[in-house]
Design a protein around this motif. Structure first.
Motif, PDB file in Angstrom:
ATOM      1  N   ALA A 115       8.435  -6.577   0.922  1.00 30.69           N
ATOM      2  CA  ALA A 115       7.154  -5.894   1.133  1.00 30.69           C
ATOM      3  C   ALA A 115       7.327  -4.683   2.049  1.00 30.69           C
ATOM      4  N   SER A 116       8.086  -3.702   1.582  1.00 31.72           N
ATOM      5  CA  SER A 116       8.231  -2.452   2.325  1.00 31.72           C
ATOM      6  C   SER A 116       6.892  -1.717   2.359  1.00 31.72           C
ATOM      7  N   ASP A 117       6.791  -0.736   3.231  1.00 33.12           N
ATOM      8  CA  ASP A 117       5.530  -0.009   3.346  1.00 33.12           C
ATOM      9  C   ASP A 117       5.152   0.661   2.033  1.00 33.12           C
ATOM     10  N   SER A 120       4.234  -2.110  -0.648  1.00 36.22           N
ATOM     11  CA  SER A 120       2.982  -2.782  -0.275  1.00 36.22           C
ATOM     12  C   SER A 120       1.790  -1.863  -0.524  1.00 36.22           C
ATOM     13  N   ARG A 124      -0.978  -2.902  -3.260  1.00 34.78           N
ATOM     14  CA  ARG A 124      -2.336  -3.170  -2.786  1.00 34.78           C
ATOM     15  C   ARG A 124      -3.313  -2.171  -3.414  1.00 34.78           C
ATOM     16  N   LEU A 151       6.288 -12.058  -1.855  1.00 36.99           N
ATOM     17  CA  LEU A 151       5.844 -10.670  -1.765  1.00 36.99           C
ATOM     18  C   LEU A 151       4.328 -10.577  -1.846  1.00 36.99           C
ATOM     19  N   ALA A 154       2.583 -11.601   1.283  1.00 37.10           N
ATOM     20  CA  ALA A 154       2.752 -10.620   2.361  1.00 37.10           C
ATOM     21  C   ALA A 154       1.783  -9.452   2.199  1.00 37.10           C
ATOM     22  N   VAL A 155       1.519  -9.069   0.941  1.00 35.23           N
ATOM     23  CA  VAL A 155       0.634  -7.924   0.672  1.00 35.23           C
ATOM     24  C   VAL A 155      -0.830  -8.361   0.610  1.00 35.23           C
TER      25      VAL A 155
END
Length: 317
Positions: A115-117, A120, A124, A151, A154-155
């Motif tokens: 879940a990198s920026d 993500s 999202r 993942l 996390a998002v």
């Protein structure tokens, strides 16, 4: 997107009955989703504003026509007239184009560390835009293959998860009958990474049986689902067996709706009473595979089958 917007993800190995279960939930008036029409027109980035209304207005045969991997197919009705059906879609063309190909066919499961920026934000935004456009309290999306739940949690930390499980022997039998199954090329090219030394030895011992390899695919994925479940809050995860849904549909669908925070409304009841749930596919592997391959699957998958409440057949039975 409103503050009370909710997300849910329906997950399964593939050939597990998740499409049917997902179609049932999509008949609820409070549910938004990606449709196969949206995915076919991925370049237009349709948001599906009227998906739920259109889907619920269709006759049941058109609601049930769909395609694998979110691509959609033309369905042939009883009259023989060729027709394009609308159904919920996994939307992999859309995800490839507007999020990342990582979402559609990863060689391993996707976990929280993925879940990198940038990912993500794209993921999202992709679902937030569609949920806002459709304006339904719950937005449901289905993934098959790897769970991706680490993942997704996390998002979407507020999301609910539904894992649809089917007897791995029936899954294996169904997989080897699909023209798109990559296992015929062997584990070096099937998309799930190398087999463990133990599973490799099992496959070689079977004479490199394709049904056994398909069963090992189910086993590998079920191990990934167990790991994914442990990374998600207990109250967010529900496991539903396909066999229980077709055996006791009302009981299981009530349980499913409760988990998703959906009421059994009059509108949903009118749609539900017209559905037919067939039990004919449960245990079909014994008729579809050779007795040797069926017996091998019984033995190879025994521990994983027991863990999910499936009984082992008698050899040759």
């Amino acid at each position: 997107m409103t503050d009370d917007q909710r997300f849910a993800f329906m997950l399964g190995t593939g050939r597990c009955g998740s499409t049917i279960v997902g179609q049932v939930v999509a008949m609820h008036p409070d549910v938004g989703f990606i449709a196969n029409v949206d995915d076919r027109l991925a370049g237009f980035n349709r948001k599906g504003r009227l998906n739920n209304r259109i889907y619920r207005s269709l006759p049941a045969p058109l609601q049930k026509q769909g395609g694998r991997r979110g691509g959609g197919r033309h369905g042939r009705l009883a009259s023989g007239v060729r027709s394009v059906a609308m159904t919920p879609s996994e939307g992999y063309r859309l995800l490839d184009r507007h999020v990342s190909p990582m979402m559609s066919e990863p060689v391993r499961d996707l976990v929280a560390d993925d879940a990198s920026d940038w990912l993500s934000g794209r993921l999202r935004g992709f679902f937030d835009e569609r949920a806002a456009a459709q304006g339904r309290p719950l937005f449901l999306h289905k993934f098959t293959g790897w769970p991706r739940a680490g993942l997704l949690h996390a998002v979407f930390p507020e999301a609910r998860f539904v894992h649809v499980v089917r007897d791995g022997r029936d899954v294996a039998s169904s997989l080897v009958q699909q023209p798109w199954w990559q296992g015929f090329r062997g584990p070096a090219a099937w998309g799930f990474g190398p087999l463990s030394p133990e599973d490799e030895a099992t496959w070689l011992e079977s004479g490199r049986s394709f049904p056994v390899l398909a069963g090992l695919e189910w086993k590998v994925l079920m191990e990934a689902f167990a790991a994914a479940q442990s990374a998600v809050p207990e109250e967010s995860w529900l496991e539903v067996r396909y066999e229980d849904v077709v055996e006791r549909p009302r009981e299981q669908v009530e349980r499913l709706l409760a988990h998703l925070g959906l009421d059994w409304t009059d509108a949903f009841d009118r749609a539900f009473v017209g559905l037919e749930f067939s039990r004919s596919r449960s245990g079909a592997y014994r008729e579809e595979l050779s007795s040797r391959d069926a017996d091998l699957l019984d033995r190879v998958l025994a521990p994983a089958l027991r863990a999910h409440g499936y009984e082992q057949s008698q050899p040759g039975g």
